[in-house]
Design a protein around this motif. Sequence first.
Motif, PDB file in Angstrom:
ATOM      1  N   UNK A 654       0.853  -1.190   0.000  1.00  0.00           N
ATOM      2  CA  UNK A 654       0.000   0.000   0.000  1.00  0.00           C
ATOM      3  C   UNK A 654       0.888   1.239   0.000  1.00  0.00           C
ATOM      4  N   UNK A 655       0.300   2.335  -0.491  1.00  0.00           N
ATOM      5  CA  UNK A 655       0.941   3.654  -0.467  1.00  0.00           C
ATOM      6  C   UNK A 655       0.304   4.479   0.648  1.00  0.00           C
ATOM      7  N   UNK A 656       1.124   5.307   1.300  1.00  0.00           N
ATOM      8  CA  UNK A 656       0.665   6.144   2.403  1.00  0.00           C
ATOM      9  C   UNK A 656       1.254   7.535   2.230  1.00  0.00           C
ATOM     10  N   UNK A 657       0.409   8.557   2.443  1.00  0.00           N
ATOM     11  CA  UNK A 657       0.872   9.941   2.504  1.00  0.00           C
ATOM     12  C   UNK A 657       0.890  10.423   3.931  1.00  0.00           C
ATOM     13  N   UNK A 658       1.907  11.203   4.305  1.00  0.00           N
ATOM     14  CA  UNK A 658       2.100  11.598   5.699  1.00  0.00           C
ATOM     15  C   UNK A 658       1.872  13.095   5.892  1.00  0.00           C
ATOM     16  N   UNK A 659       1.922  13.507   7.162  1.00  0.00           N
ATOM     17  CA  UNK A 659       1.755  14.920   7.498  1.00  0.00           C
ATOM     18  C   UNK A 659       2.928  15.762   7.036  1.00  0.00           C
ATOM     19  N   UNK A 660       4.097  15.165   6.906  1.00  0.00           N
ATOM     20  CA  UNK A 660       5.293  15.905   6.506  1.00  0.00           C
ATOM     21  C   UNK A 660       5.502  15.924   5.000  1.00  0.00           C
ATOM     22  N   UNK A 689      10.360  12.052  -0.375  1.00  0.00           N
ATOM     23  CA  UNK A 689       9.965  13.377   0.109  1.00  0.00           C
ATOM     24  C   UNK A 689       9.792  14.279  -1.110  1.00  0.00           C
ATOM     25  N   UNK A 690       8.553  14.394  -1.548  1.00  0.00           N
ATOM     26  CA  UNK A 690       8.234  15.144  -2.761  1.00  0.00           C
ATOM     27  C   UNK A 690       7.426  16.396  -2.440  1.00  0.00           C
ATOM     28  N   UNK A 691       6.445  16.257  -1.565  1.00  0.00           N
ATOM     29  CA  UNK A 691       5.540  17.365  -1.270  1.00  0.00           C
ATOM     30  C   UNK A 691       6.087  18.196  -0.117  1.00  0.00           C
ATOM     31  N   UNK A 692       5.789  19.493  -0.176  1.00  0.00           N
ATOM     32  CA  UNK A 692       6.243  20.414   0.860  1.00  0.00           C
ATOM     33  C   UNK A 692       5.108  20.771   1.819  1.00  0.00           C
ATOM     34  N   UNK A 693       4.181  19.864   2.009  1.00  0.00           N
ATOM     35  CA  UNK A 693       3.076  20.053   2.944  1.00  0.00           C
ATOM     36  C   UNK A 693       2.358  18.737   3.160  1.00  0.00           C
ATOM     37  N   UNK A 694       1.309  18.776   3.971  1.00  0.00           N
ATOM     38  CA  UNK A 694       0.559  17.567   4.284  1.00  0.00           C
ATOM     39  C   UNK A 694      -0.043  16.964   3.013  1.00  0.00           C
ATOM     40  N   UNK A 695      -0.014  15.648   2.902  1.00  0.00           N
ATOM     41  CA  UNK A 695      -0.568  14.953   1.735  1.00  0.00           C
ATOM     42  C   UNK A 695      -2.080  14.816   1.945  1.00  0.00           C
ATOM     43  N   UNK A 696      -2.864  15.438   1.047  1.00  0.00           N
ATOM     44  CA  UNK A 696      -4.319  15.424   1.159  1.00  0.00           C
ATOM     45  C   UNK A 696      -4.947  14.289   0.357  1.00  0.00           C
ATOM     46  N   UNK A 697      -4.299  13.817  -0.683  1.00  0.00           N
ATOM     47  CA  UNK A 697      -4.886  12.779  -1.545  1.00  0.00           C
ATOM     48  C   UNK A 697      -3.797  11.827  -1.995  1.00  0.00           C
ATOM     49  N   UNK A 698      -4.084  10.534  -1.930  1.00  0.00           N
ATOM     50  CA  UNK A 698      -3.243   9.525  -2.560  1.00  0.00           C
ATOM     51  C   UNK A 698      -4.201   8.448  -3.074  1.00  0.00           C
ATOM     52  N   UNK A 699      -4.309   8.352  -4.392  1.00  0.00           N
ATOM     53  CA  UNK A 699      -5.370   7.556  -4.997  1.00  0.00           C
ATOM     54  C   UNK A 699      -4.847   6.846  -6.234  1.00  0.00           C
ATOM     55  N   UNK A 700      -5.311   5.618  -6.428  1.00  0.00           N
ATOM     56  CA  UNK A 700      -4.948   4.846  -7.612  1.00  0.00           C
ATOM     57  C   UNK A 700      -5.864   5.199  -8.771  1.00  0.00           C
ATOM     58  N   UNK A 701      -5.325   5.057  -9.979  1.00  0.00           N
ATOM     59  CA  UNK A 701      -6.109   5.348 -11.169  1.00  0.00           C
ATOM     60  C   UNK A 701      -7.163   4.279 -11.387  1.00  0.00           C
ATOM     61  N   UNK A 702      -8.376   4.645 -11.773  1.00  0.00           N
ATOM     62  CA  UNK A 702      -9.396   3.629 -12.055  1.00  0.00           C
ATOM     63  C   UNK A 702      -9.075   2.772 -13.268  1.00  0.00           C
ATOM     64  N   UNK A 703      -8.159   3.227 -14.133  1.00  0.00           N
ATOM     65  CA  UNK A 703      -7.842   2.506 -15.363  1.00  0.00           C
ATOM     66  C   UNK A 703      -6.554   1.690 -15.244  1.00  0.00           C
ATOM     67  N   UNK A 704      -5.618   2.141 -14.394  1.00  0.00           N
ATOM     68  CA  UNK A 704      -4.338   1.453 -14.235  1.00  0.00           C
ATOM     69  C   UNK A 704      -4.113   1.219 -12.746  1.00  0.00           C
ATOM     70  N   UNK A 705      -3.980  -0.051 -12.369  1.00  0.00           N
ATOM     71  CA  UNK A 705      -3.873  -0.385 -10.946  1.00  0.00           C
ATOM     72  C   UNK A 705      -2.553   0.069 -10.353  1.00  0.00           C
ATOM     73  N   UNK A 706      -1.522   0.245 -11.180  1.00  0.00           N
ATOM     74  CA  UNK A 706      -0.195   0.577 -10.676  1.00  0.00           C
ATOM     75  C   UNK A 706       0.147   2.052 -10.812  1.00  0.00           C
ATOM     76  N   UNK A 707      -0.830   2.904 -11.178  1.00  0.00           N
ATOM     77  CA  UNK A 707      -0.601   4.343 -11.308  1.00  0.00           C
ATOM     78  C   UNK A 707      -1.296   5.027 -10.131  1.00  0.00           C
ATOM     79  N   UNK A 708      -0.553   5.863  -9.396  1.00  0.00           N
ATOM     80  CA  UNK A 708      -1.060   6.497  -8.179  1.00  0.00           C
ATOM     81  C   UNK A 708      -0.873   8.009  -8.301  1.00  0.00           C
ATOM     82  N   UNK A 709      -1.892   8.761  -7.881  1.00  0.00           N
ATOM     83  CA  UNK A 709      -1.850  10.227  -7.829  1.00  0.00           C
ATOM     84  C   UNK A 709      -1.748  10.668  -6.373  1.00  0.00           C
ATOM     85  N   UNK A 710      -0.765  11.524  -6.099  1.00  0.00           N
ATOM     86  CA  UNK A 710      -0.619  12.096  -4.750  1.00  0.00           C
ATOM     87  C   UNK A 710      -0.651  13.616  -4.858  1.00  0.00           C
TER      88      UNK A 710
END
Length: 908
Positions: A654-660, A689-710
């Motif tokens: 699983x993928x997880x987005x954090x507060x940092x 460490x990509x985002x410079x703030x809290x991660x609000x969304x981490x979601x898989x694509x409905x068309x591709x199981x291995x593509x994730x949007x954060x």
Amino acid sequence: MLESPKSSKTSALSAKGSVKKLKGETKAKGSAKGKRKQLGKKDEEEDVSMASIGHPEIFPLVFTEKTQEILNCRINEDITEEKPYKLLKKEDIIQDMKTRAAVSDFHPVKKIVLEYPGEELLIVLDREFKYGQNFYLVATEEAKESFLNPPEAVEEEGETKEGTTEEYVYKPPVRKPWVSLGSEKEIEEESVNESVRKIKYMISRVRREFGSKVKFTDRNASSVKDGYIECTSYQDKNFSIMKLEKDVGAQVVPKVREMSTQTKWTYPRNATTQYFPREFSDEEKELCLSSEDLKEFIISVFLRVEIALQQNEIMNAFFDDWKALAEDESAFGGKSDAYLKEYQSFTDLHYLKHRRVSCVCWHPTIYGIIAVSVTERLSYEERITQSGKLLLQKSPILFWSFSDPIHPQLMLECPEEVYCFEFCPSDPNIIAGGCRNGQVVLWDISEYEEKLQNAKTGAGGSKNTAVNMPTFIQAQQSGKEPHFVRYCAVSSIEYGHKTVITDIHWLPDYFEVNRMGIAFENRTGVCVQLVTCSPDCSILFWDLRAPKTTIQNSTEKAKDEKAIEAPPDVPTTFKHLDLSWRPLIKANLSKSDTSGDYSPTKISLVEEHFHYKMQDKMQYQIKPEMFGDENPYKQLRVPSAKPLKILENIATNFFVGTEDGEVIYSDWKMERESDSGRLISQKPANKYTIHDGIVHTIQRSPFFKDIILSVGGWNFAIWKEGVTSGPILQSCCSSKRYTVGHWSLSRAGVFFIGREDGNIDIWDLLEKTHEPSQTQNISISMITCIKPWIVSSKQHFLAISDDFGTLHILEISWTLSHPSSNERASVLHYFEREVKHLDYFEQRQEFRAKEREELELEKQRKKIKVAGGQKSREQMEEQMNINYVDFLDEEKKILTGLGLLKATDRFA
């Protein structure tokens, strides 16, 4: 010739600004440059007077600062507004003309000055340039006297008294009765009155079709009943028009007669004919081929025919360009209707005032029903100061319906503010939510399912209304408020999360996990487990079934049932879990470099259930045969004791987005510690460490199981599972913070990003990848949730909530909702190309690192050289061996390129 005294007064007044400036007036040429041009002309002076406008005694002049200083007529010093004139001696002017000659400003009026009878000449300042220059000269004694001593107005006897002036008195018009002279009869006879009653047509249209695209098609009128109606003219006998007047004109014209004839057709008869081609004889062929005209024709068209043949070889002449153009337009968003249209909005002044919408969910089976949860818009310090007040305020989950945008249809009571909730995929009447205090809540709305389905009949639920009134009026008249549904069960505070639950997901109905995190088959056929995450550094798995307990006596069991007796309005579906519900698995995300843990805010599972579109209304009611017609969740008690089959193909990553702003990739399977034997969580496999703030969304694509949007901070990223080097696409920093994101459910390359300024960025990867394809304003406050929904192939909705508690329902346009024929393949090819680009970038990084190491070694070798620049014998032999190896490699490449040596051959 001078004017009368009265005219002299008029001319004097005109010098003060009362004379209008005419278009035909001539401007005096008084500049020094113009005077120098006149030196070579004859001694003739131009007529510079104002005789053309009725003032021949006035001559405009231009006085330079030098002239004003010589004659003591400086503006605002010698000549002021109170005294805008000055008398100059004739001798001084003549002396100035002798001294300065043609440069003198009096040169244009030299003759007038010499012939002037008096001793003093009057010059007047023309501040408003009414005569074209800054001064003008009065050339007669009478005009000078009338200007200096204007005559007084002559008093008329009998009209004015002594010491008083005549005043104009306005006399308003007096109303008089109208006298008819017969003109109204002529107007009535000439006027045209409508005698025929107008025909009224009312054209209506369904509201949901407002603004929809109109598509015209051709059809055969004769094949459809009443498709073709001929409207011929006829005489209406109901009324006749009387001709009051008729204009007729006649002219002599020749007589014309029209006649027609047609061949008489007797009967059809079949007839056939056969023809033969006309061919040249051999002599004619030889003569034609040997003619000079044919040779000249072939020579003239030879080049054009050759070009045409080459074009036919290069491109397909029968390719349909229009069809390809339409395909490209639909594929890359070339249409002009790529926008979101407002469909409806929901708000409530009582429950949503000063609150933000924290979560939005569409009802999986009932059209037009959407649920929202709300929280207080307060900071941490404000919550502490207002803690007592918050305990008394209700923060329910509201159910809205398209049929009534003012009154909620249903409200779910919550023990605390709910930050996230989700409908059960197996039974939409079961709802699970996560509270601010870390508890998990369950609701059962089976009793109110019919009310939600019949929401279109009105808020009061009455169908037999005498008048067809709007639903909000019926609700006010009936006085009924929406039903309050109490929760069935709530988890234990002691064993749950310690802070707010930020995300919740149902595990699919085809597998379940045990305490070790291993996936087994699910024999119940319904979803029985939940996953929650919280910033308290833990991810918890919950099971809806009661745990195994020791067998109690019948008397003890009866006592417990009496002690814990639920209220009559609370369903007993999850009575066995209330206040005693504990998590099945507790996974912690430990940091590898330090002793702390990561704080997850959003989680994305590989085996995740998606609601892509509105399912069949009866689909969720199909239960396994073992339960019959009864709700299966009422019979879930103890997990099955039979051994279950292990499912090896279930991914537990699983993928997880954090507060940092970190993105973690980990596994929920537990491990036993070698020393103590207790279960511990696995270390995260990757951390970015990509985002410079809290991660609000981490979601898989409905068309591709291995593509994730954060989405988090000021940017977003797209990841591919299995690529450990980083995201395959990362946006640049935005001017406003991103707050939420969601993939499109119908187009593989489209996703929506919400910002803190109330705008929505629409990204289309097939059109642009460096900036959003379109930005549309939705609200004046921060966007908190985005949730799309597909009702049918022609209707797609997008639910957007803001920080002011308002829920906006927007209709997605045709361009953003309907993909092209090869869009999925194009997006997949784009992702694969980005992965290759990422691999190439890593290879270049490694190559550059090796180059830097070699450069460092070369610098060290140069330092070890023998003093004086001479090399030792060992160094010379080493250099010769290196040169010889390079020579052999170069020779091998040349021979291989010439084809004299195969790549697999060896040679010494």
